[in-house]
Write a protein that holds these residues in place. Structure first.
Motif, mmCIF file in Angstrom:
data_model
loop_
_atom_site.group_PDB
_atom_site.id
_atom_site.type_symbol
_atom_site.label_atom_id
_atom_site.label_comp_id
_atom_site.label_asym_id
_atom_site.label_seq_id
_atom_site.Cartn_x
_atom_site.Cartn_y
_atom_site.Cartn_z
ATOM 1 N N PHE A 145 0.863 -1.184 -0.144
ATOM 2 C CA PHE A 145 0.183 -0.142 0.135
ATOM 3 C C PHE A 145 0.746 1.200 -0.143
ATOM 4 N N MET A 146 0.892 2.115 -1.071
ATOM 5 C CA MET A 146 1.562 3.214 -1.307
ATOM 6 C C MET A 146 0.769 4.195 -1.283
ATOM 7 N N PRO A 270 0.799 -0.336 6.313
ATOM 8 C CA PRO A 270 -0.064 -1.712 6.316
ATOM 9 C C PRO A 270 -1.121 -1.756 5.412
ATOM 10 N N MET A 271 -1.428 -2.917 5.011
ATOM 11 C CA MET A 271 -2.891 -3.097 4.057
ATOM 12 C C MET A 271 -3.984 -2.930 4.898
ATOM 13 N N MET A 346 10.786 -3.986 4.842
ATOM 14 C CA MET A 346 10.210 -4.224 6.027
ATOM 15 C C MET A 346 8.719 -4.309 5.637
ATOM 16 N N ALA A 347 8.322 -3.171 5.009
ATOM 17 C CA ALA A 347 6.991 -3.398 4.724
ATOM 18 C C ALA A 347 6.378 -4.666 3.968
ATOM 19 N N MET A 348 7.033 -5.030 2.963
ATOM 20 C CA MET A 348 6.942 -6.506 2.466
ATOM 21 C C MET A 348 6.886 -7.651 3.493
ATOM 22 N N LYS A 349 7.869 -7.472 4.616
ATOM 23 C CA LYS A 349 7.919 -8.487 5.518
ATOM 24 C C LYS A 349 6.793 -8.322 6.266
ATOM 25 N N GLN A 350 6.045 -7.327 6.752
ATOM 26 C CA GLN A 350 4.868 -7.147 7.387
ATOM 27 C C GLN A 350 3.741 -7.657 6.428
#
Length: 404
Positions: A145-146, A270-271, A346-350
């Motif tokens: 989510f950007m 986060p989504m 880190m956003a992808m990890k979350q």
């Protein structure tokens, strides 16, 4: 299904063997100290891989060979020792096709299963087909989510889908959109479907287009689509976001370099959580890694194991992740400063905590088309959701039956 796939590729493999012999005086599989790896990666990734693999020389020589149409090329050559590679570096989603062809060796033939516990569960799930692990994961990607901080303040970032809808209602006007996405593409809509507990296809190869949860997700999503442009193709959506005409989007990490070139103050969050279910939007994840052809597993086991172990280096995975814009597959990488300081990774990890690996079954080739047509019917043609879902499910089952 395996019989159908084998019959389909048999003539192709026979032709490839005849053609392959014309251009090669030496069979690929005859030198136990030489490893050929096919890949389709960008130069930055290939260079990192080759530098690492060169450490095995002179005992073992590893050649990376780029293939623009790798998936079809592998179907053509199968396990032909005069034309097939020893290994290939690619996404996990075609594992089922090649496993059914009988051309892959499980990774556990070379690396004990216990040693794979260091990998993220999601990546091992992606690498597994029919209870066998056929890929050594290296890095993965998920949608993100950007948002553009110029328009959407951090205090306005939606935590739920209803907050996102309210933001869209307030900010979609005058050529600007509060939020855009590729709403009628199955890869992007899957996150909404999973957020309601539905699915396009499950791990058993069963389509779920007429599930109540899938229908509810697609019906709910329609109100968001109404506040987006009718054209939802990749170039349209990304151009709107890059030019500052869309305040937020859901896109992959591959968009980040282009966004940075515009000078945008990019935010990643986060989504949103679906209000109706309490579950976040859960997009597909794609895992990149190394797979082993059976001919190499049988004839070059020692060399293959050394290649695999070299690719299990957490430091290499960090370097590769930074070169690819994706995230490392080994958990220990997330204790390293290089990764902890990377907002995108880190956003992808979350997101990966809830992401669903793209199905790696052969049936998914059918589902991309059927699900895409379903989304067009609902979002762009205005057809009834329940009727469209029932029709799409029937079509999916028909086409899957033809594959057997």
């Amino acid at each position: 299904m395996r019989k159908k796939i084998l019959c389909t590729v048999l003539a192709m493999v026979t032709a490839a063997a005849a053609l392959g012999g014309c251009g090669r005086s030496k069979a690929v599989g005859t030198d136990a100290s030489a490893i050929t790896i096919w890949h389709d990666k960008e130069d930055a990734v290939a260079q990192v891989l080759q530098k690492q693999l060169d450490q095995l020389a002179p005992e073992i020589t590893v050649k990376l060979e780029r293939k623009s149409d790798l998936t079809e090329a592998l179907k053509m050559v199968g396990n032909d020792p005069t034309a097939a590679p020893d290994m290939y570096f690619f996404a996990h989603d075609k594992i089922g096709v090649y496993a059914e062809m009988g051309i892959l060796s499980p990774i556990t033939d070379f690396i004990p299963r216990k040693e794979l516990d260091q990998y993220m569960d999601m990546t091992l799930q992606a690498a597994t087909y029919q209870e066998q692990i056929y890929q050594l994961p290296v890095y993965y990607e998920t949608l993100l989510f950007m948002y553009n901080k110029r328009y959407m303040k951090e205090t306005e970032v939606p935590a739920t889908t209803e907050e996102l809808y309210a933001y869209m209602q307030e900010n979609t006007r005058g050529g600007h959109y509060g939020f855009v996405e590729q709403h009628s593409t199955a890869y992007y809509s899957a996150g909404w479907i999973h957020g309601f507990g539905g699915y396009i296809m499950n791990s058993l190869g069963e389509p779920g287009l007429d599930l109540p949860q899938t229908e509810e997700a697609l019906e709910y999503h329609k109100k968001f689509v109404e506040l987006m442009p009718g054209e939802s193709e990749y170039s349209t959506v990304n151009t709107l976001f890059n030019e500052g005409k869309a305040h937020a989007t859901i896109a992959g990490p591959w968009l980040v370099p282009a966004v940075h070139q515009t000078g945008m103050d990019l935010g990643i969050a986060p989504m949103p959580v679906v209000d109706e279910t309490g579950m976040p939007l859960a997009p597909y994840s794609g895992v990149q890694g190394i797979q082993v052809l059976k001919i190499a597993g049988e004839n070059k086991k020692e060399a293959v194991e050394k290649v695999l172990r070299l690719l299990m280096d957490p430091g290499l995975q960090v370097t590769l992740a930074k070169a690819s814009g994706c995230a490392p597959a080994i958990e220990a990488c997330y204790e390293m400063d290089e990764i902890l300081s990377d907002d995108v990774v880190m956003a992808m990890k979350q997101t990966a905590e809830n992401a669903v690996p793209m199905p790696n079954r052969p049936e998914m080739d059918v589902m991309w088309t059927v699900a895409g047509n379903l989304l067009v019917d609902i979002n762009m043609s205005g057809k009834d959701t329940a009727e469209s879902c029932a029709s799409a499910q029937k079509e999916a089952l028909r086409l899957i039956e033809q594959m057997k």
